[in-house]
Design an enzyme around this catalytic site. Structure first.
Site, PDB file in Angstrom:
ATOM      1  N   SER A 153       0.858  -1.175   0.000  1.00 53.01           N
ATOM      2  CA  SER A 153       0.000   0.000   0.000  1.00 53.01           C
ATOM      3  C   SER A 153       0.900   1.232   0.000  1.00 53.01           C
ATOM      4  CB  SER A 153      -0.942  -0.041   1.212  1.00 53.01           C
ATOM      5  OG  SER A 153      -1.837   1.042   1.208  1.00 53.01           O
ATOM      6  N   HIS A 180      -2.242  -1.203  -3.514  1.00 53.69           N
ATOM      7  CA  HIS A 180      -3.286  -0.191  -3.400  1.00 53.69           C
ATOM      8  C   HIS A 180      -2.810   1.080  -4.108  1.00 53.69           C
ATOM      9  CE1 HIS A 180      -4.583  -2.199   0.644  1.00 53.69           C
ATOM     10  NE2 HIS A 180      -4.897  -2.929  -0.406  1.00 53.69           N
ATOM     11  N   ASP A 273      -5.035  -4.847   5.259  1.00 46.41           N
ATOM     12  CA  ASP A 273      -5.308  -5.784   4.172  1.00 46.41           C
ATOM     13  C   ASP A 273      -4.248  -6.883   4.165  1.00 46.41           C
ATOM     14  OD1 ASP A 273      -6.620  -6.847   2.043  1.00 46.41           O
ATOM     15  OD2 ASP A 273      -6.028  -5.315   0.584  1.00 46.41           O
TER      16      ASP A 273
END
Length: 345
Positions: A153, A180, A273
Site C-alpha cells: 500500500s 493499493h 489488508d
C-alpha cells in the site's frame, strides 16, 4: 473533504476510545479529537471542524440527553459503533477492523493516500543477489511452479522495486502484486518496477498466465481469479471490502483457483489488508513474511499481519529478497536430490 479525513471519537470507555482511535489512524484517517462525553468541547461540533464522528457509548441510557444534543448540534455525520472493539491480538480483530473501515469509507470516502511514483529511486539501492547454480538448469522453464503474492500500500512501490531489483534473473518464482493505488497509475507502476529488474511486469489481463520471471499486477477496477493452469481471469466484479485491489482476496483467489500459494510478503502500507487471508494460508503451509517496521514508509499493514502471529520472517526489502532466494535454492536442490534418487532406484 480535506484528505486524510478528519475524524472525532467519542467513547465513554477509555480503552474503547483508544482502540477505536488506533484502528482509525491505522487506516490512514486523521483522529482530530478523542474524548469522553463529559469533556466534549462545543467547538468540535461546529461546521467544518470534522468530517465524521465515531461514537461508542456502552450505556446509552446514561447518555441520552448528551446524545440528543449531539444529534441536534453536530455538523458532521455520526457513525455509531455496534459492538465492543476486540483486543488487537484477538483472532477476529482483522474482520472487526475491516468492517469499521468499510463503514468509514461509506461515510466519508477512502482516505487520501497519494503514491508519488516519481519519488521511487531511479537507480537500484543494492546489487542483485548472485544467482545460485541450482537455478541454471531451470533457466528455460517458465512454467509457474512457485507463486508468491506481494501485497503493498502506501510506500509499497519503492519497497517492492527494491525487493525485485535484488533478485537474480532466473529465480524460478512467479509473482502476483496487489498494490493499493489509483488505477490510472498502474501502467506507470509497471514501468517503474521493470526498470533495472530482471522481471517482466504487467497489469494482469484476461488470459494472462503466471510464469517464472513475471510479475502480474492486479487491476484496480475489477477483481482477479486464477485457473488451475495459472491463467488469470478478470471477473468483471469489484473487489471485496474497501481496498482495491484487495490483498486478502488475491491471496485467497490464488490459493483456491490455482491450487496453492507458496507464500506472501506484506510490504509498507496503511490498513490491515492481508491480515484475514494470511493466517489461513499459513495454516495450509504457505510462508507469510513482512517488511520490517523500521524499513517501512508506513508499517500499519505489515504490523497488522504480524499481530496475527503467522509471520515467519520480517526484514528489509533486500533481506526479504535474500531470504526468498535462499529458500527457493534449497527447495530446488531438494527436488533435484529426490528426482536423482528416484532415477537411481
Amino acid at each position: 473533504m480535506a484528505a486524510p479525513g478528519r475524524v472525532g471519537v467519542i467513547a465513554d470507555d477509555t480503552l474503547q476510545g483508544h482502540l477505536l482511535a488506533g484502528a482509525i489512524k491505522g487506516q490512514g484517517y486523521r483522529v482530530v479529537v478523542n474524548t469522553d462525553p463529559e469533556h466534549l468541547e462545543d467547538r468540535w461540533l461546529a461546521a467544518d471542524a470534522l468530517d465524521l464522528w465515531v461514537v461508542d457509548l456502552s450505556r446509552e441510557d446514561r447518555w441520552q440527553r448528551f446524545l440528543d444534543g449531539l444529534l441536534e448540534n453536530a455538523a458532521a455525520p455520526l457513525l455509531f459503533c455496534d459492538g465492543q472493539a476486540p483486543a488487537r491480538t484477538a483472532d477476529h480483530y482483522p474482520r472487526w477492523e475491516r468492517r469499521l473501515m468499510t463503514k468509514l469509507v461509506g461515510y466519508i470516502g477512502a482516505p487520501g493516500l497519494e503514491e508519488n511514483l516519481a519519488a521511487v529511486p531511479q537507480t537500484p539501492l543494492a546489487a542483485p543477489i548472485p544467482e545460485p547454480r541450482e537455478f541454471r538448469a531451470l533457466a528455460g522453464d517458465t512454467t509457474a511452479q512457485r507463486v508468491w503474492v506481494l501485497g503493498a500500500s502506501l510506500g509499497g512501490p519503492a519497497a517492492v522495486k527494491q525487493f525485485l531489483d535484488c533478485l537474480p534473473e532466473h529465480l524460478p518464482v512467479a509473482f502476483v502484486l496487489a498494490q493499493h493505488i489509483d488505477g490510472g497509475f498502474l501502467d506507470t507502476l509497471c514501468q517503474v518496477l521493470r526498470r533495472d529488474s530482471p522481471f517482466h511486469c504487467q497489469v494482469a489481463g484476461d488470459g494472462d498466465r503466471l510464469g517464472h520471471g513475471r510479475v502480474l499486477v492486479a487491476p484496480v477496477t475489477q477483481s482477479l481469479s486464477f485457473d488451475t493452469d495459472g491463467v488469470a481471469r478478470l471477473t468483471g466484479e469489484p473487489w471485496e471490502g474497501p481496498y482495491a485491489p484487495c490483498i486478502d482476496q488475491v491471496m485467497s483467489s490464488l490459493a483456491q483457483g490455482f491450487g496453492h500459494c507458496d507464500g506472501a510478503i506484506l510490504f509498507s502500507g496503511m490498513g490491515n489488508d492481508g491480515a484475514i487471508a494470511a493466517p489461513r494460508l499459513a495454516a495450509q503451509g504457505a510462508a507469510i513474511w513482512a517488511q520490517s517496521a523500521d524499513s517501512c514508509a508506513v508499517s500499519s499493514q505489515p504490523d497488522s499481519v504480524r499481530e496475527t502471529g503467522c509471520v515467519g520472517y520480517s526484514g528489509t526489502p533486500e533481506q526479504l529478497a535474500r531470504q526468498l532466494v535462499d529458500r527457493v535454492r534449497r527447495e530446488v536442490a531438494e527436488t533435484a536430490r529426490v528426482s536423482g534418487e528416484s532415477r537411481i532406484s
